[in-house]
Design a protein around this motif. Structure first.
Motif, PDB file in Angstrom:
ATOM      1  N   LEU A 209       0.830  -1.211   0.000  1.00 13.59           N
ATOM      2  CA  LEU A 209       0.000   0.000   0.000  1.00 13.59           C
ATOM      3  C   LEU A 209       0.860   1.254   0.000  1.00 13.59           C
ATOM      4  O   LEU A 209       0.540   2.246  -0.670  1.00 13.59           O
ATOM      5  CB  LEU A 209      -0.928  -0.009   1.209  1.00 13.59           C
ATOM      6  CG  LEU A 209      -2.073  -1.034   1.183  1.00 13.59           C
ATOM      7  CD1 LEU A 209      -2.817  -1.021   2.510  1.00 13.59           C
ATOM      8  CD2 LEU A 209      -3.028  -0.746   0.030  1.00 13.59           C
ATOM      9  N   LEU A 210       1.957   1.205   0.747  1.00 14.71           N
ATOM     10  CA  LEU A 210       2.860   2.348   0.781  1.00 14.71           C
ATOM     11  C   LEU A 210       3.476   2.593  -0.595  1.00 14.71           C
ATOM     12  O   LEU A 210       3.581   3.750  -1.035  1.00 14.71           O
ATOM     13  CB  LEU A 210       3.962   2.108   1.812  1.00 14.71           C
ATOM     14  CG  LEU A 210       5.028   3.206   1.940  1.00 14.71           C
ATOM     15  CD1 LEU A 210       4.385   4.517   2.378  1.00 14.71           C
ATOM     16  CD2 LEU A 210       6.112   2.780   2.924  1.00 14.71           C
ATOM     17  N   ALA A 211       3.859   1.499  -1.272  1.00 17.69           N
ATOM     18  CA  ALA A 211       4.444   1.645  -2.610  1.00 17.69           C
ATOM     19  C   ALA A 211       3.449   2.269  -3.583  1.00 17.69           C
ATOM     20  O   ALA A 211       3.802   3.129  -4.397  1.00 17.69           O
ATOM     21  CB  ALA A 211       4.916   0.287  -3.120  1.00 17.69           C
ATOM     22  N   VAL A 212       2.190   1.838  -3.507  1.00 23.06           N
ATOM     23  CA  VAL A 212       1.156   2.415  -4.371  1.00 23.06           C
ATOM     24  C   VAL A 212       0.949   3.886  -4.052  1.00 23.06           C
ATOM     25  O   VAL A 212       0.819   4.732  -4.944  1.00 23.06           O
ATOM     26  CB  VAL A 212      -0.168   1.630  -4.217  1.00 23.06           C
ATOM     27  CG1 VAL A 212      -1.295   2.340  -4.942  1.00 23.06           C
ATOM     28  CG2 VAL A 212      -0.008   0.213  -4.751  1.00 23.06           C
ATOM     29  N   GLY A 213       0.939   4.220  -2.757  1.00 25.93           N
ATOM     30  CA  GLY A 213       0.761   5.608  -2.357  1.00 25.93           C
ATOM     31  C   GLY A 213       1.894   6.495  -2.838  1.00 25.93           C
ATOM     32  O   GLY A 213       1.668   7.621  -3.305  1.00 25.93           O
ATOM     33  N   VAL A 214       3.118   5.986  -2.741  1.00 22.37           N
ATOM     34  CA  VAL A 214       4.267   6.758  -3.215  1.00 22.37           C
ATOM     35  C   VAL A 214       4.195   6.964  -4.720  1.00 22.37           C
ATOM     36  O   VAL A 214       4.467   8.057  -5.234  1.00 22.37           O
ATOM     37  CB  VAL A 214       5.581   6.053  -2.815  1.00 22.37           C
ATOM     38  CG1 VAL A 214       6.771   6.718  -3.497  1.00 22.37           C
ATOM     39  CG2 VAL A 214       5.758   6.076  -1.310  1.00 22.37           C
TER      40      VAL A 214
END
Length: 250
Positions: A209-214
Motif C-alpha cells: 500500500l505504501l508503494a502504491v501511495g508513493v
C-alpha cells in the motif's frame, strides 16, 4: 554489538555474492546464461579482466563505464553489490557463527527475489523451491522454530495464498495472484515457522500500500488493475515480520 572482523568478512563475501547475483538478475530474464564463458562488456563484448570485476571498486574507478567503449555499466550492479555487502556485514557481524551465515544466505536470496519481482513480476521456482528446502534444513541456524512449526509454516504459507489466488480467479475470471507469491510465502514459513506468517503478511500488505501511495504521489497512474509486486513486499517484510512475531510471543 557488531564484531568488526565478522562484519568485514561478511561485507566482503556479500560484495562478491552481489556481483554474481546482479549478473543473474540482469541476464536470467533475458534468457542469457550466467555461468557460460567469461564475463564480457555488454557494449563492445570485450572480455573483462580481474581488474574490471572487483565488486564496487571497479565500477567507481571507471566512473560507471566500460574503459574500452565507454558503454554505461548498469547501476544495478553496484546497488546489488552494496546491498549484499551490507546484508553480509550485519548478518556475520551480529552473529559471527553459523547463524550469521544462515542470515546472510537468506538475506541475499530474498534480495534477489525482491529485485526480480520488482522488475519483472517473476519469482522463479529455481529460487523459491530451494529456499523452502533450505528453510526446512538449515532454518534452525537462524531461528528457534522447531522443524514441525517450520513444516507447518511451509504448507500453510503456500496453501493460504494458493487459496486466495484460486478464489480471486473464480470470482473475477482472471489471474490476480501469481503462484510464485504462494511459494515464496511457503518458503518463509519454512524458515520462520507458521507463527510468523500473519505478521509477514500484515507488513507486506502495508509495504504494498505504501508503494502504491508513493507512486500516486509521484504522479504515476494508479488504477484498480495496477499490478503490485507482492513478492517484493513479502521479501522486504520477511525479517521484520519474524522479529515482530518473536517479540510479541516472547
Amino acid at each position: 554489538m557488531i564484531e568488526p572482523l565478522g562484519a568485514m568478512l561478511g561485507g566482503v563475501a556479500g560484495a562478491i555474492a552481489g556481483s554474481f547475483l546482479a549478473t543473474l538478475i540482469l541476464r536470467w530474464p533475458q534468457g542469457r546464461g550466467v555461468m557460460r564463458g567469461r564475463s564480457a562488456c555488454d557494449g563492445c563484448g570485450r572480455t573483462l579482466g580481474a581488474g574490471d570485476l572487483v565488486p564496487l571498486l571497479s565500477a567507481m574507478a571507471q566512473r560507471g563505464r566500460c574503459r574500452t567503449c565507454g558503454a554505461r555499466i548498469d547501476p544495478l550492479h553496484g546497488r546489488v553489490e552494496a546491498a549484499c555487502a551490507v546484508i553480509g556485514a550485519l548478518a556475520v557481524g551480529l552473529a559471527p557463527d553459523v547463524a550469521g551465515l544462515g542470515w546472510a544466505l537468506l538475506g541475499w536470496w530474498l534480495l534477489t527475489l525482491a529485485v526480480l519481482d520488482w522488475r519483472h513480476f517473476w519469482l522463479p521456482d529455481a529460487l523459491t523451491l530451494p529456499l523452502t528446502f533450505l528453510g526446512l534444513t538449515v532454518g534452525s541456524w537462524v531461528t528457534d522454530a522447531v522443524l514441525a512449526d517450520r513444516a507447518i509454516g511451509a504448507a500453510a504459507g503456500y496453501a493460504g495464498l494458493l487459496a486466495v489466488a484460486w478464489t480471486y480467479r473464480w470470482a473475477r475470471g482472471r489471474e490476480g495472484l501469481g503462484l510464485g507469491d504462494a511459494k515464496l510465502l511457503g518458503a518463509l514459513g519454512a524458515w520462520f515457522g507458521w507463527q510468523a506468517l500473519p505478521f509477514v503478511l500484515l507488513l507486506a500488505a502495508g509495504t504494498g500500500l505504501l508503494a502504491v501511495g508513493v507512486a500516486a504521489a509521484l504522479g504515476k497512474r494508479v488504477e484498480r488493475a495496477t499490478r503490485v509486486p507482492l513478492g517484493t513486499a513479502l521479501a522486504v517484510a520477511a525479517v521484520p515480520g519474524w522479529w515482530l512475531s518473536a517479540l510479541l510471543s516472547g
